[in-house]
Design an enzyme around this catalytic site. Structure first.
Site, mmCIF file in Angstrom:
data_model
loop_
_atom_site.group_PDB
_atom_site.id
_atom_site.type_symbol
_atom_site.label_atom_id
_atom_site.label_comp_id
_atom_site.label_asym_id
_atom_site.label_seq_id
_atom_site.Cartn_x
_atom_site.Cartn_y
_atom_site.Cartn_z
ATOM 1 C CB SER A 42 -0.920 0.013 1.234
ATOM 2 O OG SER A 42 -0.163 0.281 2.404
ATOM 3 C CE LYS A 90 0.312 1.057 8.820
ATOM 4 N NZ LYS A 90 -0.160 1.642 7.553
ATOM 5 C CB SER A 105 -1.007 5.672 7.265
ATOM 6 O OG SER A 105 -0.505 4.660 8.108
#
Length: 264
Positions: free
Chosen positions: A72, A129, A217
């Site tokens: 992503s 992340k 996000s």
């Protein structure tokens, strides 16, 4: 993915047991008889050939480095869709495959590390992340600004980002350098949009993680069950881009300049 790890472990154990049993019990009997009908069975032959390969792959993937593909845009501009990265599996301790249980403690995440983990609400998949909050930190996010223990971070505006990877509906975003203590890094912000504002106190044994593409996000700010990443869900530390390629045969994009870049 748990299913891949499970298949790899089962195949490694199965081929190893078949090979070992044949070596200890059946190979000597065949050698004693020495007949044409006592040749090595095909199953044993395949097990002897594949067991070392499977064992090496299992050890490397479980305890040394694991490949991961960026799925992503949440870590833009630092990681793009199509980046294939390597994850250091021993940076935060050695863990068993499948259940991810730590059996040797080595280190803990530092602020700014880019980590791969299993999110609490989606344990079947791996996410990626950046660690923003450590245990005991008070993390705030207001007006596109991160604060740590009451101190807002400084930002340097680098210009407008309109490169590859922006999600549909976002033609451009502001490129900033976020002065995270010990780990300055680039982030993307749509400055007239505020996503996931709030304040959180990180409990012991947990971390607060955010994506670098702040308005695109799904990170700790937006998780509903818990805003925090448990330490036991960590998979490893991302450290290297080894390929950038989208779609089959790289028809979507291919950027050789990204190959070999270290992840900051």
């Amino acid at each position: 993915m748990v299913w891949f790890e499970t298949i790899l472990v089962v195949l490694t154990l199965l081929t190893g047991v078949i090979w070992l049993l044949d070596k200890l019990l059946f190979a000597k009997r065949r050698a004693t008889r020495g007949g044409l009908l006592d040749e090595e069975p095909v199953l044993v032959d395949y097990s002897r050939a594949f067991f070392p390969v499977l064992a090496i792959v299992l050890v490397l993937r479980s305890f040394v480095a694991e490949p991961y593909k960026i799925p992503s845009s949440s870590m833009m501009p630092n990681l793009l869709i199509g980046d294939f990265i390597l994850v250091n599996k021993f940076a935060y301790g050695l863990r068993l495959p499948i259940n991810n249980r730590k059996f040797v403690a080595i280190g803990e995440p530092k602020r700014g590390d880019v980590v791969v983990f299993k999110p609490p609400h989606d344990p079947e998949n791996n996410w990626i992340k950046r660690v923003i909050g450590l245990p005991g930190d008070r993390i705030g996010f207001q007006g596109n600004t991160v604060s740590i223990n009451g101190q807002p971070l400084a930002y340097q505006t680098l210009g407008t980002y309109s490169g590859r990877g922006l999600p549909r509906g976002a033609e451009s975003a502001t490129l900033l350098e976020e002065q995270l203590p010990g780990r300055p890094h680039k982030v993307l912000e749509v400055l007239d949009r505020a996503t996931g504002e709030g304040e959180w106190i990180v409990p012991p044994g947990h971390y607060f993680v955010m994506g670098d593409n702040r308005d695109n996000s799904e990170d700790g700010r937006l998780w509903t069950q818990t805003h925090f990443l448990p330490e036991e869900n960590l998979r490893g530390k991302a450290f290297l881009i080894w390929l950038n390629c989208e779609d089959w045969f790289c028809k979507g994009s291919f950027e050789p300049s990204r190959i070999g870049n270290r992840i900051q």
